[in-house]
Write a protein that holds these residues in place. Sequence first.
Motif, mmCIF file in Angstrom:
data_model
loop_
_atom_site.group_PDB
_atom_site.id
_atom_site.type_symbol
_atom_site.label_atom_id
_atom_site.label_comp_id
_atom_site.label_asym_id
_atom_site.label_seq_id
_atom_site.Cartn_x
_atom_site.Cartn_y
_atom_site.Cartn_z
ATOM 1 N N SER A 42 -13.281 31.274 0.358
ATOM 2 C CA SER A 42 -13.697 32.581 -0.139
ATOM 3 C C SER A 42 -12.573 33.402 -0.755
ATOM 4 O O SER A 42 -12.812 34.503 -1.217
ATOM 5 C CB SER A 42 -14.355 33.377 0.989
ATOM 6 N N SER A 43 -11.382 32.900 -0.738
ATOM 7 C CA SER A 43 -10.261 33.684 -1.267
ATOM 8 C C SER A 43 -10.185 33.572 -2.779
ATOM 9 O O SER A 43 -10.370 32.505 -3.340
ATOM 10 C CB SER A 43 -8.941 33.191 -0.668
ATOM 11 N N SER A 44 -9.881 34.680 -3.388
ATOM 12 C CA SER A 44 -9.674 34.683 -4.831
ATOM 13 C C SER A 44 -8.709 35.810 -5.136
ATOM 14 O O SER A 44 -9.045 36.969 -4.985
ATOM 15 C CB SER A 44 -10.999 34.895 -5.560
ATOM 16 N N LEU A 45 -7.517 35.454 -5.530
ATOM 17 C CA LEU A 45 -6.497 36.454 -5.823
ATOM 18 C C LEU A 45 -5.968 36.202 -7.220
ATOM 19 O O LEU A 45 -5.547 35.105 -7.541
ATOM 20 C CB LEU A 45 -5.354 36.349 -4.809
ATOM 21 N N ARG A 46 -6.007 37.231 -8.049
ATOM 22 C CA ARG A 46 -5.497 37.121 -9.417
ATOM 23 C C ARG A 46 -4.294 38.037 -9.552
ATOM 24 O O ARG A 46 -4.386 39.230 -9.295
ATOM 25 C CB ARG A 46 -6.572 37.543 -10.429
ATOM 26 N N THR A 47 -3.169 37.484 -9.948
ATOM 27 C CA THR A 47 -1.946 38.273 -10.045
ATOM 28 C C THR A 47 -1.459 38.442 -11.472
ATOM 29 O O THR A 47 -0.562 39.227 -11.714
ATOM 30 C CB THR A 47 -0.812 37.611 -9.231
ATOM 31 N N GLY A 48 -1.987 37.695 -12.405
ATOM 32 C CA GLY A 48 -1.490 37.746 -13.762
ATOM 33 C C GLY A 48 -0.292 36.846 -13.980
ATOM 34 O O GLY A 48 0.289 36.858 -15.064
ATOM 35 N N LEU A 49 0.095 36.077 -12.976
ATOM 36 C CA LEU A 49 1.201 35.142 -13.116
ATOM 37 C C LEU A 49 0.698 33.850 -13.729
ATOM 38 O O LEU A 49 -0.490 33.552 -13.686
ATOM 39 C CB LEU A 49 1.810 34.836 -11.732
ATOM 40 N N THR A 50 1.620 33.074 -14.247
ATOM 41 C CA THR A 50 1.217 31.745 -14.702
ATOM 42 C C THR A 50 0.810 30.929 -13.477
ATOM 43 O O THR A 50 1.152 31.284 -12.342
ATOM 44 C CB THR A 50 2.375 31.015 -15.417
ATOM 45 N N GLN A 51 0.123 29.842 -13.699
ATOM 46 C CA GLN A 51 -0.335 29.015 -12.583
ATOM 47 C C GLN A 51 0.841 28.532 -11.732
ATOM 48 O O GLN A 51 0.787 28.566 -10.509
ATOM 49 C CB GLN A 51 -1.158 27.841 -13.099
ATOM 50 N N GLU A 52 1.894 28.092 -12.365
ATOM 51 C CA GLU A 52 3.075 27.609 -11.632
ATOM 52 C C GLU A 52 3.757 28.742 -10.869
ATOM 53 O O GLU A 52 4.131 28.590 -9.707
ATOM 54 C CB GLU A 52 4.064 26.941 -12.590
ATOM 55 N N GLU A 53 3.921 29.904 -11.511
ATOM 56 C CA GLU A 53 4.517 31.060 -10.832
ATOM 57 C C GLU A 53 3.657 31.487 -9.651
ATOM 58 O O GLU A 53 4.178 31.804 -8.582
ATOM 59 C CB GLU A 53 4.658 32.234 -11.801
ATOM 60 N N ALA A 54 2.350 31.494 -9.849
ATOM 61 C CA ALA A 54 1.441 31.894 -8.780
ATOM 62 C C ALA A 54 1.518 30.934 -7.595
ATOM 63 O O ALA A 54 1.551 31.354 -6.434
ATOM 64 C CB ALA A 54 0.006 31.968 -9.306
ATOM 65 N N ARG A 55 1.583 29.628 -7.876
ATOM 66 C CA ARG A 55 1.675 28.639 -6.799
ATOM 67 C C ARG A 55 2.965 28.825 -6.012
ATOM 68 O O ARG A 55 2.961 28.879 -4.786
ATOM 69 C CB ARG A 55 1.609 27.221 -7.372
#
Length: 114
Positions: A42-55
């Motif tokens: 159920s988690s969904s977090l959007r930060t605006g980072l690239t996929q690699e940065e977000a990971r």
Amino acid sequence: MVRELYLDRLGSPEHYVTPDRPDPADALVRYCGRLLQLLLWSSSLRTGLTQEEARETAEAIVGRTVHPELVQGLLGVRAPIAEQPSKTALATDVDLDRIAATVRQLLPGKPACS
């Protein structure tokens, strides 16, 4: 609602000890796996980072803030929170300043309230 979504579905580590799987370490493995499964469901977090940065950022934030406290609680090093978690007790139950400092360090351009 949180109770129905997570706590009742998750149970506690001792709920994973069964007659056919009596090993406490195995129960802890399955408990942690179930916790991760529920959080990912159920988690969904959007930060605006690239996929690699977000990971990388997600691993660092959880690794520095959630993981140590959770493992300490599971192993009995940290006292569990006795009362049902509430928004009003959040700052008492966990160290928000430490979490905010980690977030500010990893996401310096993003606000993090303490």
